[in-house]
Write an enzyme that holds these catalytic residues in place. Structure first.
Site, PDB file in Angstrom:
ATOM      1  N   GLU A   2      42.694  42.345  31.377  1.00 34.47           N
ATOM      2  CA  GLU A   2      42.157  41.220  30.614  1.00 34.47           C
ATOM      3  C   GLU A   2      41.993  41.563  29.136  1.00 34.47           C
ATOM      4  OE1 GLU A   2      41.822  40.401  34.711  1.00 34.47           O
ATOM      5  OE2 GLU A   2      41.028  42.138  33.612  1.00 34.47           O
ATOM      6  N   HIS A  17      34.089  35.475  41.904  1.00 30.32           N
ATOM      7  CA  HIS A  17      35.036  34.390  41.673  1.00 30.32           C
ATOM      8  C   HIS A  17      34.318  33.054  41.468  1.00 30.32           C
ATOM      9  CE1 HIS A  17      37.331  37.447  43.875  1.00 30.32           C
ATOM     10  NE2 HIS A  17      38.415  36.957  43.302  1.00 30.32           N
TER      11      HIS A  17
END
Length: 338
Positions: A60, A129
């Protein structure tokens, strides 16, 4: 107009911008050949090639750093972070580089990047998540933070974000990707079909960043919400019997404070409704802003209905998720003050 769900509307926005502007490109984990884990980038690599829509390593920080460099060079990258929970390894790049580049270079460079990411709970994704981290982005001067609640807005806001010359965090409520959600697990609407905001123009259009929408007009209480919680709020208002006005913020930075103030001055009451944890959530900032500007008009305390102050619980997701009942109770409490 074409009836679309949120996924299709976002895909259409990306398609329009890839065709419209050769400087636009898309990258992230699994966004190319596979088309994204939620299919938002489906068939874009096939149509535009692997130099315009491509996969990246699982990094990321690398994804965002690459986007910043591309933006400074003059491109308009759209970087996907597969889940908002994964964005923290890139937070330093966003805060120290993207948000400050225009200022630290005296306007010589900018970071016209859009960071897309699914966020929020409701799909039993567990702790890694399901989080709602919008407040940590709203705190950073130089970043814009956008959260749509319906297909029409999603496409227009995403195009506006890509065309913006500053970095935009574009959070996509995955609970409503396929259909609106009223907060009741046994009555989940599976499709946007027939919903008025599912009719989406096929071509280019924008919804301005920083302009809220009145999702429901009312006279007794103002409800402030965004993303999935706009739909849950509509159900809670219906259950409460209170004539509440619902403001869909659409973006939290920039914030349409004028629309909020006008509504609260009209109703005299305000309830803030979001999924993220209550303590330190964006609702705290909204509460302070309303109190500062509307104190003389308030007839009851400002209330916040939000997620619990705990890590996102997988087994107790429906207890954590602020539902219609909790909002209805808050609206009734507000009406107890005369």
């Amino acid at each position: 107009m074409t009836a679309m769900n949120l996924i299709q509307a976002l895909n259409s926005a990306l398609d329009v911008m890839l065709e419209h502007d050769p400087n636009v490109l898309i990258f992230g984990e699994d966004v190319g050949y596979f088309g994204g884990v939620f299919r938002v980038t489906d068939k874009l690599q096939e149509k535009y090639g692997a130099t315009r829509c491509f996969d990246t390593p699982i990094s990321e920080g690398g994804i965002i750093a690459t986007a910043i460099g591309m933006g400074a060079y003059g491109l308009r990258p759209v970087a996907e972070i597969q889940f908002a929970d994964y964005i923290l390894p890139a937070y330093d790049q966003l805060v120290s580089e993207a948000a400050r580049l225009r200022y630290r270079s005296g306007g010589e460079f900018s970071a016209p990047i859009t960071v897309r990411s699914p966020y929020g709970g409701g799909i039993f994704g567990g702790q890694t998540h399901s989080q709602s981290p919008e407040a940590i982005f709203a705190h950073v001067t130089g970043l814009k933070t956008v959260i749509p609640s319906n297909p029409y807005d999603a496409k227009g806001l995403l195009i506006a974000a890509i065309e913006c010359d500053d970095p935009v965090i574009f959070l996509e409520p995955k609970r409503i990707y396929n259909g609106p959600f009223d907060g009741r697990p046994d009555t989940q609407v599976k499709t946007w079909a027939g919903h008025p905001q599912a009719d989406v123009p096929e071509g280019h259009y924008t919804v301005p960043l920083g302009k809220a929408a009145i999702a429901r007009e009312g006279d007794e209480v103002t409800v402030l919400a965004y993303g999935t919680m706009v739909h849950v709020a509509l159900a809670g208002i219906a259950d409460s019997g209170v004539d509440a006005e619902l403001i869909d913020l659409r973006s939290i930075v920039p914030l349409d404070i004028d629309t909020i103030v006008a509504s609260v001055k009209k109703t005299g009451r305000c309830v803030i409704f979001h999924e993220a944890s209550r303590f330190g959530g964006f609702g705290a900032e909204l509460s302070a802003l309303v109190q500062e500007r509307c104190f003389d008009h308030l007839q009851s305390p400002i209330d916040r209905v939000a997620g619990w102050d705990m890590p996102y619980p997988h087994a107790f997701e429906w207890d954590y998720f602020p539902g219609p009942r909790r909002l209805a109770e808050a609206l009734k409490r507000a009406m107890e003050y005369n």
